[in-house]
Design a protein around this motif. Structure first.
Motif, PDB file in Angstrom:
ATOM      1  N   GLY A 521      64.393  33.392  36.521  1.00  0.00           N
ATOM      2  CA  GLY A 521      63.039  33.087  36.100  1.00  0.00           C
ATOM      3  C   GLY A 521      62.006  33.899  36.839  1.00  0.00           C
ATOM      4  O   GLY A 521      62.315  34.814  37.614  1.00  0.00           O
ATOM      5  N   LEU A 522      60.758  33.555  36.593  1.00  0.00           N
ATOM      6  CA  LEU A 522      59.631  34.272  37.196  1.00  0.00           C
ATOM      7  C   LEU A 522      58.414  33.371  37.273  1.00  0.00           C
ATOM      8  O   LEU A 522      58.305  32.378  36.547  1.00  0.00           O
ATOM      9  N   GLU A 523      57.498  33.721  38.168  1.00  0.00           N
ATOM     10  CA  GLU A 523      56.144  33.191  38.213  1.00  0.00           C
ATOM     11  C   GLU A 523      55.202  34.367  38.390  1.00  0.00           C
ATOM     12  O   GLU A 523      55.528  35.335  39.093  1.00  0.00           O
ATOM     13  N   ALA A 524      54.050  34.295  37.750  1.00  0.00           N
ATOM     14  CA  ALA A 524      53.066  35.368  37.858  1.00  0.00           C
ATOM     15  C   ALA A 524      51.666  34.781  37.793  1.00  0.00           C
ATOM     16  O   ALA A 524      51.423  33.801  37.079  1.00  0.00           O
ATOM     17  N   THR A 525      50.756  35.361  38.549  1.00  0.00           N
ATOM     18  CA  THR A 525      49.351  34.946  38.530  1.00  0.00           C
ATOM     19  C   THR A 525      48.463  36.185  38.536  1.00  0.00           C
ATOM     20  O   THR A 525      48.848  37.255  39.038  1.00  0.00           O
ATOM     21  N   MET A 526      47.263  36.023  38.003  1.00  0.00           N
ATOM     22  CA  MET A 526      46.276  37.101  37.990  1.00  0.00           C
ATOM     23  C   MET A 526      44.895  36.465  38.019  1.00  0.00           C
ATOM     24  O   MET A 526      44.647  35.469  37.336  1.00  0.00           O
ATOM     25  N   GLN A 527      44.006  37.030  38.813  1.00  0.00           N
ATOM     26  CA  GLN A 527      42.640  36.504  38.879  1.00  0.00           C
ATOM     27  C   GLN A 527      41.644  37.648  38.926  1.00  0.00           C
ATOM     28  O   GLN A 527      41.803  38.601  39.691  1.00  0.00           O
ATOM     29  N   ASN A 529      37.561  38.321  39.435  1.00  0.00           N
ATOM     30  CA  ASN A 529      36.261  37.780  39.831  1.00  0.00           C
ATOM     31  C   ASN A 529      35.154  38.586  39.164  1.00  0.00           C
ATOM     32  O   ASN A 529      35.167  39.826  39.186  1.00  0.00           O
ATOM     33  N   VAL A 530      34.202  37.882  38.562  1.00  0.00           N
ATOM     34  CA  VAL A 530      33.133  38.522  37.813  1.00  0.00           C
ATOM     35  C   VAL A 530      31.791  37.983  38.300  1.00  0.00           C
ATOM     36  O   VAL A 530      31.643  36.768  38.517  1.00  0.00           O
ATOM     37  N   LEU A 531      30.829  38.876  38.467  1.00  0.00           N
ATOM     38  CA  LEU A 531      29.464  38.469  38.829  1.00  0.00           C
ATOM     39  C   LEU A 531      29.445  37.573  40.063  1.00  0.00           C
ATOM     40  O   LEU A 531      28.770  36.548  40.114  1.00  0.00           O
ATOM     41  N   LYS A 532      30.251  37.918  41.026  1.00  0.00           N
ATOM     42  CA  LYS A 532      30.305  37.299  42.347  1.00  0.00           C
ATOM     43  C   LYS A 532      30.879  35.886  42.341  1.00  0.00           C
ATOM     44  O   LYS A 532      31.846  35.595  43.050  1.00  0.00           O
ATOM     45  N   ASP A 533      30.322  34.967  41.539  1.00  0.00           N
ATOM     46  CA  ASP A 533      30.705  33.567  41.623  1.00  0.00           C
ATOM     47  C   ASP A 533      31.654  33.106  40.520  1.00  0.00           C
ATOM     48  O   ASP A 533      32.149  31.979  40.571  1.00  0.00           O
ATOM     49  N   TYR A 534      31.894  33.940  39.519  1.00  0.00           N
ATOM     50  CA  TYR A 534      32.697  33.540  38.370  1.00  0.00           C
ATOM     51  C   TYR A 534      34.089  34.173  38.457  1.00  0.00           C
ATOM     52  O   TYR A 534      34.277  35.251  39.026  1.00  0.00           O
ATOM     53  N   TYR A 535      35.058  33.477  37.881  1.00  0.00           N
ATOM     54  CA  TYR A 535      36.415  34.017  37.909  1.00  0.00           C
ATOM     55  C   TYR A 535      37.183  33.592  36.656  1.00  0.00           C
ATOM     56  O   TYR A 535      36.896  32.563  36.035  1.00  0.00           O
ATOM     57  N   LEU A 536      38.167  34.390  36.329  1.00  0.00           N
ATOM     58  CA  LEU A 536      39.118  34.100  35.259  1.00  0.00           C
ATOM     59  C   LEU A 536      40.513  34.224  35.850  1.00  0.00           C
ATOM     60  O   LEU A 536      40.865  35.273  36.403  1.00  0.00           O
ATOM     61  N   LYS A 537      41.279  33.153  35.742  1.00  0.00           N
ATOM     62  CA  LYS A 537      42.610  33.121  36.351  1.00  0.00           C
ATOM     63  C   LYS A 537      43.643  32.768  35.308  1.00  0.00           C
ATOM     64  O   LYS A 537      43.433  31.872  34.483  1.00  0.00           O
ATOM     65  N   ALA A 538      44.753  33.483  35.320  1.00  0.00           N
ATOM     66  CA  ALA A 538      45.868  33.198  34.418  1.00  0.00           C
ATOM     67  C   ALA A 538      47.146  33.124  35.230  1.00  0.00           C
ATOM     68  O   ALA A 538      47.338  33.888  36.185  1.00  0.00           O
ATOM     69  N   GLU A 539      48.021  32.193  34.860  1.00  0.00           N
ATOM     70  CA  GLU A 539      49.304  32.082  35.542  1.00  0.00           C
ATOM     71  C   GLU A 539      50.358  31.562  34.572  1.00  0.00           C
ATOM     72  O   GLU A 539      50.042  30.887  33.586  1.00  0.00           O
ATOM     73  N   CYS A 540      51.603  31.907  34.851  1.00  0.00           N
ATOM     74  CA  CYS A 540      52.698  31.455  33.996  1.00  0.00           C
ATOM     75  C   CYS A 540      53.951  31.289  34.831  1.00  0.00           C
ATOM     76  O   CYS A 540      54.078  31.849  35.921  1.00  0.00           O
ATOM     77  N   ALA A 541      54.870  30.488  34.317  1.00  0.00           N
ATOM     78  CA  ALA A 541      56.150  30.248  34.984  1.00  0.00           C
ATOM     79  C   ALA A 541      57.219  30.038  33.923  1.00  0.00           C
ATOM     80  O   ALA A 541      56.975  29.384  32.902  1.00  0.00           O
ATOM     81  N   TYR A 542      58.393  30.603  34.177  1.00  0.00           N
ATOM     82  CA  TYR A 542      59.495  30.490  33.217  1.00  0.00           C
ATOM     83  C   TYR A 542      60.809  30.356  33.970  1.00  0.00           C
ATOM     84  O   TYR A 542      61.046  31.046  34.974  1.00  0.00           O
ATOM     85  N   ASN A 561      55.627  27.662  30.643  1.00  0.00           N
ATOM     86  CA  ASN A 561      54.276  27.099  30.665  1.00  0.00           C
ATOM     87  C   ASN A 561      53.309  28.096  31.269  1.00  0.00           C
ATOM     88  O   ASN A 561      53.684  28.933  32.110  1.00  0.00           O
ATOM     89  N   SER A 562      52.061  28.015  30.844  1.00  0.00           N
ATOM     90  CA  SER A 562      51.034  28.918  31.324  1.00  0.00           C
ATOM     91  C   SER A 562      49.703  28.189  31.392  1.00  0.00           C
ATOM     92  O   SER A 562      49.498  27.162  30.734  1.00  0.00           O
TER      93      SER A 562
END
Length: 663
Positions: A521-527, A529-542, A561-562
């Motif tokens: 299996g695997l786990e992965a995350t990515m984040q 950061n936008v405009l200093k205070d904002y962020y978008l984060k994605a993660e998944c596990a299989y 799941n993600s």
């Protein structure tokens, strides 16, 4: 000031284990009341095994129960008394007391006891030496779904030579409703308190005592055959550390702990009560300790050597008053006494050495080896169990080990690779249970005291990095594990069920070893950061698991799941919207009683604010669109009125609020 080894992950390349992850500090982003499951729900790679709203077990990469080495503060353990795990270790501590959770992702260390699938260390509140004097915090929380209430108060007094931390909490959870507006029997109450006293003898020596008790009451278990009238737990732990011993000796640590669980079950609220009354009083005692020396024979060599011990003893029985047989009332109800644990014990004495060698200033190689002598015995066997096996004291000799490399390729990129051989001797259910239903299916299970130890040979490579602006972060881990002597319950058609012999299924499952099984299996995350205070984060596990002997998946393997999280975080205000996507699970273990489960999608919204100094207010909407669903790892409704044998459904829409005051 000397710091105890309550924390495994310290941010130090030369001392931290390989392939670790640390969860968020919960008190920094308080937004909702915490049930046991909330400690793990948002850690990538984790799932929850649910038997009710109280009996919730963490699962990591399809490893669960004793396959995971779960402990408090670097080694303290409290094992469950109930064979159906109504009282897993995670129920014996106040969730608000946990400041963070550390995970070693596989058998990549030998320092924290025998480890098969990974280490979970729940770190409790530590003294803040930068804030001498009297301090504390109080909190109250409410959840609409179940009309649930939680509250907690914590006080601490800190001086250079000593410190005291005391806390107490009360939780009252009602039956929740699922997305179809169906009420699920899941209520419980619990009262907890704890006291931690630390003495600093010198600048480099500290002794700490930690006492805690937990009292569960009126606990409904939707997926288990009985409910808990009470569950009382007492835990005491002593920790000692001596730093800066000499030129070679860096530190000596010692730990000793004791826990006792008094558990009482009944079926008074179940439909079968009209035919048979059942009560069960059982108890579990866990004692253990550890001594470890950290020494540096060479400048580039950091060595940890020590011994540890774990002793688990359980006893107790079940009383049945049979009022009907074959559908007909019994003129004179008959009383039977069944031995649940048959007065059994398991003792594990371990010796280990783990060395970290600095190949380069930014590269560390770790190698460790561990020997465990595991002794088990059953002192009061039932006649039929004694007739089936040649019983007596049994001693096993297990060897485990690990080798890994961690390198900081640059300030922006870290690479890790590891192999671990984790060995787990059979637990007490697998050895000594005698015709009890302890699985997800309705089969009776029979233990096997002659089981070989499970072996997990796990390989993993992981990396994490960020861009030069630190606005883009990422990480991933890929692993493969093959098992030797994997323990599963197999139907024995020569062995009929003992209780209610005319009921289905007619035969009994017996725990056995199988050889051909693996998982990957695997786990992965990515984040971003936008405009200093904002962020978008994605993660998944299989996880993909296979039992080639039975040509099916291994039990309790979660689906893919993600999560996608959009949020912002400022010093006094934070918020996020979390989209959870869980796939259908078609890879199932039919022999374990699993069925295929559909995928689902939910959305959670959280908001936290610090309006004035010391005050934190959080609100949340969990499952905002009132989705009706169940997790694949949920056990099925058992012995419940108006519920068929289908997996427990999860809560529907739930509004919550949480207020915390720190002073």
């Amino acid at each position: 000031m000397v710091k105890l080894n309550e924390v495994i992950v310290t941010g130090n390349l030369k001392s931290d284990p390989t392939l670790t992850v640390t969860s968020n500090k919960y008190e920094e982003a308080v937004v909702q009341p915490k049930n046991v499951a909330d400690l793990f729900n948002n850690i990538n790679g984790f799932s929850s095994i649910k038997r009710g709203n109280y009996a919730i077990d963490p699962s990591f990469r399809a490893a669960q129960s004793e396959q995971l080495n779960i402990q408090y503060d670097g080694g303290t353990k409290a094992m469950h008394a109930c064979p159906n795990r109504m009282d897993p270790i995670t129920t014996h501590i106040i969730p608000e007391e946990i400041t963070k959770i550390e995970i070693i992702k596989g058998p990549y260390t030998v320092r924290y006891g025998a480890t098969f699938g990974g280490v979970i260390n729940m770190v409790s509140q530590k003294p803040d030496y930068e804030a001498s004097g009297f301090h504390g915090k109080a909190s109250v929380g409410y959840e609409s779904n179940g009309n649930s209430l939680v509250n907690m108060i914590q006080l601490q007094y800190i001086q250079p030579k000593y410190d005291v931390i005391a806390n107490a909490g009360y939780r009252d959870f009602g039956n929740y409703k699922d997305g179809n507006d169906i009420e699920i029997p899941s209520s419980f109450r619990s009262t907890d308190y704890g006291v931690k006293l630390g003495l600093n003898f010198t600048d480099n020596q500290r002794l700490q005592a930690h006492w805690r008790q937990s009292f569960g009451r009126d606990i409904f278990h939707a997926a288990l055959p009985m409910d808990s009238e009470y569950d009382n737990t007492s835990i005491i732990a002593l920790d000692y550390k001596w730093n800066d011993i000499g030129n070679i000796g860096k530190a000596f640590t010692a730990k000793a702990y004791y826990s006792f669980v008094d558990h009482f079950m009944t079926n008074i609220y179940r439909p079968i009560f009209m035919m048979m009354e059942a009560t069960s009083a059982i108890e579990a005692t866990t004692t253990g300790g550890k001594m470890e020396l950290n020494w540096t024979p060479l400048k580039k060599l950091n060595v940890f050597s020590g011994v540890d011990a774990l002793h688990i003893a359980r006893d107790g029985g079940r009383t049945r008053l049979v009022k009907m047989m074959n559908g007909m009332p019994v003129p004179m109800p008959m009383t039977f006494n069944d031995k649940v644990w048959q007065d059994s014990y398991i003792t594990d004495l371990g010796v280990f050495t783990e060395a970290k060698y600095s190949i380069k200033p930014n590269t560390v190689m770790t190698a460790g080896v561990r020997y465990d002598q595991v002794t088990s015995n059953i002192k009061d066997p039932e006649a039929d169990f004694e007739a089936m096996y040649d019983l007596g004291k049994r001693t096993e000799h297990n060897i485990s080990g690990t080798i890994s490399v961690k390198t900081l390729v640059s300030e922006l990129f870290t690479l890790e690779a590891a192999y671990g051989r984790g060995v787990r001797s059979a637990n007490m259910v697998e050895r000594f249970i005698n015709h009890f239903t302890v699985g997800q299916d309705p089969y009776e299970y029979m233990g096997n005291p002659n089981l070989k130890a499970e072996v997990n040979n796990q390989f993993e490579i992981g990396f994490k990095g960020k861009d030069i602006t630190h606005n883009f972060k990422y990480s991933a881990s890929f692993y493969y594990a093959f098992f030797e002597d994997y323990i599963v319950g197999i139907v024995d058609e020569s062995l009929n069920r003992k209780y209610m012999p005319m009921a289905e299924p007619r035969h009994t499952k017996v725990f056995q070893n199988l050889d051909d099984a693996y998982k990957t299996g695997l786990e992965a995350t990515m984040q971003v950061n936008v405009l200093k205070d904002y962020y978008l984060k994605a993660e998944c596990a299989y996880v993909y698991a296979k039992n080639n002997d039975l040509k099916e998946s291994l039990p309790l393997t979660p689906p893919f799941n993600s999560k996608l999280i959009l949020g912002f975080k400022k010093e006094k205000l934070w918020a996020n919207v979390q989209y959870n996507l869980v796939s259908k699970q078609k890879n199932i273990s039919k022999s374990f009683g699993e069925t295929e489960t559909n995928g689902y999608q939910t959305i959670d919204v959280r908001l936290g604010v610090k309006p004035i100094k010391g005050i934190t207010l959080g609100v949340a909407v969990i499952n905002a669109f009132d989705e009706a669903y169940h997790n694949h790892l949920n056990f099925s409704f058992t012995n419940q009125t108006n519920f068929g044998r289908i997996p427990i459904t999860e809560p529907g829409r739930n509004f919550s609020a949480f207020l915390q005051y720190m002073f």
